[in-house]
Design a protein around this motif. Structure first.
Motif, PDB file in Angstrom:
ATOM      1  N   GLY A 164       1.213  -1.346   0.025  1.00 61.35           N
ATOM      2  CA  GLY A 164      -0.207   0.257   0.049  1.00 61.35           C
ATOM      3  C   GLY A 164       1.153   1.228  -0.203  1.00 61.35           C
ATOM      4  O   GLY A 164       2.133   1.157  -0.194  1.00 61.35           O
ATOM      5  N   ALA A 165       0.433   2.942   0.342  1.00 65.57           N
ATOM      6  CA  ALA A 165       0.922   3.626   1.016  1.00 65.57           C
ATOM      7  C   ALA A 165       0.440   4.058   1.215  1.00 65.57           C
ATOM      8  O   ALA A 165      -0.985   4.699   2.084  1.00 65.57           O
ATOM      9  CB  ALA A 165       1.044   4.303  -1.082  1.00 65.57           C
ATOM     10  N   PHE A 166       1.089   5.591   1.852  1.00 67.01           N
ATOM     11  CA  PHE A 166       1.604   6.709   2.879  1.00 67.01           C
ATOM     12  C   PHE A 166       0.959   7.772   2.228  1.00 67.01           C
ATOM     13  O   PHE A 166       1.570   7.780   1.312  1.00 67.01           O
ATOM     14  CB  PHE A 166       1.566   6.492   3.653  1.00 67.01           C
ATOM     15  CG  PHE A 166       1.357   7.984   4.761  1.00 67.01           C
ATOM     16  CD1 PHE A 166       0.469   7.985   5.522  1.00 67.01           C
ATOM     17  CD2 PHE A 166       2.281   9.281   4.698  1.00 67.01           C
ATOM     18  CE1 PHE A 166       0.183   8.349   6.515  1.00 67.01           C
ATOM     19  CE2 PHE A 166       1.860  10.207   5.665  1.00 67.01           C
ATOM     20  CZ  PHE A 166       0.457   9.879   6.552  1.00 67.01           C
ATOM     21  N   PHE A 167      -0.251   8.255   1.683  1.00 69.30           N
ATOM     22  CA  PHE A 167      -0.424   9.251   0.740  1.00 69.30           C
ATOM     23  C   PHE A 167      -1.883  10.767   1.445  1.00 69.30           C
ATOM     24  O   PHE A 167      -2.905  10.286   1.191  1.00 69.30           O
ATOM     25  CB  PHE A 167      -1.608   8.674  -0.421  1.00 69.30           C
ATOM     26  CG  PHE A 167      -1.507   9.662  -1.643  1.00 69.30           C
ATOM     27  CD1 PHE A 167      -0.679  10.841  -2.192  1.00 69.30           C
ATOM     28  CD2 PHE A 167      -2.629   9.416  -2.560  1.00 69.30           C
ATOM     29  CE1 PHE A 167      -0.752  11.794  -2.874  1.00 69.30           C
ATOM     30  CE2 PHE A 167      -3.041  10.638  -3.200  1.00 69.30           C
ATOM     31  CZ  PHE A 167      -2.412  11.738  -4.071  1.00 69.30           C
ATOM     32  N   GLY A 169      -1.869  11.837   4.064  1.00 67.76           N
ATOM     33  CA  GLY A 169      -2.944  11.768   5.285  1.00 67.76           C
ATOM     34  C   GLY A 169      -3.488  10.513   5.551  1.00 67.76           C
ATOM     35  O   GLY A 169      -3.551   9.697   6.984  1.00 67.76           O
ATOM     36  N   LYS A 170      -3.493   9.393   4.363  1.00 74.88           N
ATOM     37  CA  LYS A 170      -4.337   7.924   3.907  1.00 74.88           C
ATOM     38  C   LYS A 170      -3.382   7.115   4.293  1.00 74.88           C
ATOM     39  O   LYS A 170      -2.718   7.168   2.917  1.00 74.88           O
ATOM     40  CB  LYS A 170      -5.450   8.473   4.182  1.00 74.88           C
ATOM     41  CG  LYS A 170      -6.445   9.744   3.964  1.00 74.88           C
ATOM     42  CD  LYS A 170      -6.788   9.923   5.241  1.00 74.88           C
ATOM     43  CE  LYS A 170      -8.213  10.530   5.889  1.00 74.88           C
ATOM     44  NZ  LYS A 170      -8.582  10.969   6.957  1.00 74.88           N
ATOM     45  N   TYR A 171      -3.421   6.001   4.408  1.00 71.38           N
ATOM     46  CA  TYR A 171      -3.382   4.514   4.624  1.00 71.38           C
ATOM     47  C   TYR A 171      -4.363   4.042   3.324  1.00 71.38           C
ATOM     48  O   TYR A 171      -5.267   3.666   3.491  1.00 71.38           O
ATOM     49  CB  TYR A 171      -2.739   3.486   5.276  1.00 71.38           C
ATOM     50  CG  TYR A 171      -1.726   4.349   6.691  1.00 71.38           C
ATOM     51  CD1 TYR A 171      -0.589   3.879   6.388  1.00 71.38           C
ATOM     52  CD2 TYR A 171      -2.254   5.558   7.472  1.00 71.38           C
ATOM     53  CE1 TYR A 171       0.410   5.155   7.131  1.00 71.38           C
ATOM     54  CE2 TYR A 171      -0.993   5.679   8.234  1.00 71.38           C
ATOM     55  CZ  TYR A 171       0.275   5.557   8.062  1.00 71.38           C
ATOM     56  OH  TYR A 171       0.605   6.189   8.920  1.00 71.38           O
ATOM     57  N   VAL A 172      -3.094   4.156   2.054  1.00 73.94           N
ATOM     58  CA  VAL A 172      -4.395   3.961   0.585  1.00 73.94           C
ATOM     59  C   VAL A 172      -3.672   1.807   0.635  1.00 73.94           C
ATOM     60  O   VAL A 172      -2.766   2.065   0.213  1.00 73.94           O
ATOM     61  CB  VAL A 172      -4.342   4.273  -0.552  1.00 73.94           C
ATOM     62  CG1 VAL A 172      -5.049   4.053  -1.739  1.00 73.94           C
ATOM     63  CG2 VAL A 172      -4.236   5.996   0.192  1.00 73.94           C
ATOM     64  N   SER A 173      -4.758   1.132  -0.263  1.00 74.98           N
ATOM     65  CA  SER A 173      -3.953  -0.626  -0.365  1.00 74.98           C
ATOM     66  C   SER A 173      -5.753  -0.951  -1.213  1.00 74.98           C
ATOM     67  O   SER A 173      -6.375  -0.536  -1.358  1.00 74.98           O
ATOM     68  CB  SER A 173      -4.217  -0.686   1.131  1.00 74.98           C
ATOM     69  OG  SER A 173      -4.833  -0.958   1.881  1.00 74.98           O
ATOM     70  N   ALA A 183      -5.798   2.845  -7.415  1.00 70.21           N
ATOM     71  CA  ALA A 183      -6.636   3.273  -6.492  1.00 70.21           C
ATOM     72  C   ALA A 183      -5.518   4.176  -6.499  1.00 70.21           C
ATOM     73  O   ALA A 183      -6.663   5.384  -5.727  1.00 70.21           O
ATOM     74  CB  ALA A 183      -6.087   2.442  -5.371  1.00 70.21           C
ATOM     75  N   LEU A 184      -4.342   4.823  -6.298  1.00 68.73           N
ATOM     76  CA  LEU A 184      -3.773   5.534  -6.283  1.00 68.73           C
ATOM     77  C   LEU A 184      -4.517   7.328  -6.777  1.00 68.73           C
ATOM     78  O   LEU A 184      -4.918   8.545  -6.785  1.00 68.73           O
ATOM     79  CB  LEU A 184      -2.443   5.969  -6.169  1.00 68.73           C
ATOM     80  CG  LEU A 184      -1.429   4.744  -5.098  1.00 68.73           C
ATOM     81  CD1 LEU A 184      -0.521   4.771  -5.143  1.00 68.73           C
ATOM     82  CD2 LEU A 184      -1.894   5.771  -3.626  1.00 68.73           C
TER      83      LEU A 184
END
Length: 218
Positions: A164-167, A169-173, A183-184
């Motif tokens: 996933g990624a930190f983007f 201020g949120k954690y996206v997966s 998704a991003l």
């Protein structure tokens, strides 16, 4: 009932269902995005809310709410067990289809690779994106937040694999049937404020509806 005694069995179910998750784009078009969230109180009464937005322009074209009750307690790592049924139930009341669903919870960025977004995605068999405020596994937080800039996509790996990624201020997966890249992109295109609109609108709707219910019942 002592739910703690059930956690090994529930974990086994999560591991098993995690094998069904696919991390590639599996949809014909990307025109409408759904969002789902749940607002609840200490006595487990809850309101599930779902919204559908046009990706272009982010116009809300449908909203639905459903009053429900949560029968499983909150246990870190098992949010999917607690919230999957009301999430699916409110989504089933929608009249408009969506191409991708955004869920207020983790996808594969989860200790067993199967958070709420994956749970909803696999059981409904639809593309889902997990967007969460914090990680279940705290060890990644300091690294992500210390080295992250607002518009960067800080990729997070586990055992050498990107989960996933930190983007913003949120954690996206990935939840299911979508790639992390897409998704991003969807998160970026739907983020007017800090929280992407599908989740923000669903959260506002669930919270306001629950507040009105409490006021009506004194």
């Amino acid at each position: 009932m002592c739910f703690g005694n059930l956690t090994p069995q529930l974990a086994s179910i999560q591991y098993s269902l995690a094998d069904k998750v696919t991390e590639s784009d599996d949809f014909r078009r990307l025109e409408r995005v759904g969002g789902v969230d749940i607002s609840f109180s200490v006595d487990n009464k809850a309101v599930a809310a779902a919204v559908v937005l046009e990706l272009k322009g982010l116009e809300v074209i449908e909203t639905k709410t459903l009053e429900t009750e949560l029968f499983f307690p909150y246990i870190p790592g098992f949010l999917g067990i607690r919230e999957v049924e009301p999430s699916l139930s409110v989504l089933n009341t929608l009249k408009h289809d969506f191409d991708v669903l955004m869920v207020n919870g983790h996808g594969i960025m989860h200790p067993r690779g199967f958070g709420l977004a994956s749970h909803v995605g696999v059981l409904r068999d639809c593309p889902t994106i997990g967007v969460a405020k914090r990680l279940i596994d705290e060890r990644y937080i300091n690294v992500a937040t210390q080295r992250h800039h607002a518009e960067d996509q800080f990729l997070i790996s586990k055992n050498g694999c990107v989960i996933g990624a930190f983007f913003r201020g949120k954690y996206v997966s990935v939840g299911h049937r979508i790639s992390l890249k897409t998704a991003l992109n969807v998160v970026e295109r739907t983020s007017i404020f800090k929280t992407p609109e599908p989740i923000r609108q669903a959260h506002l709707l669930a919270t306001e509806t629950f507040k009105n219910i409490l006021e009506e019942r004194g």
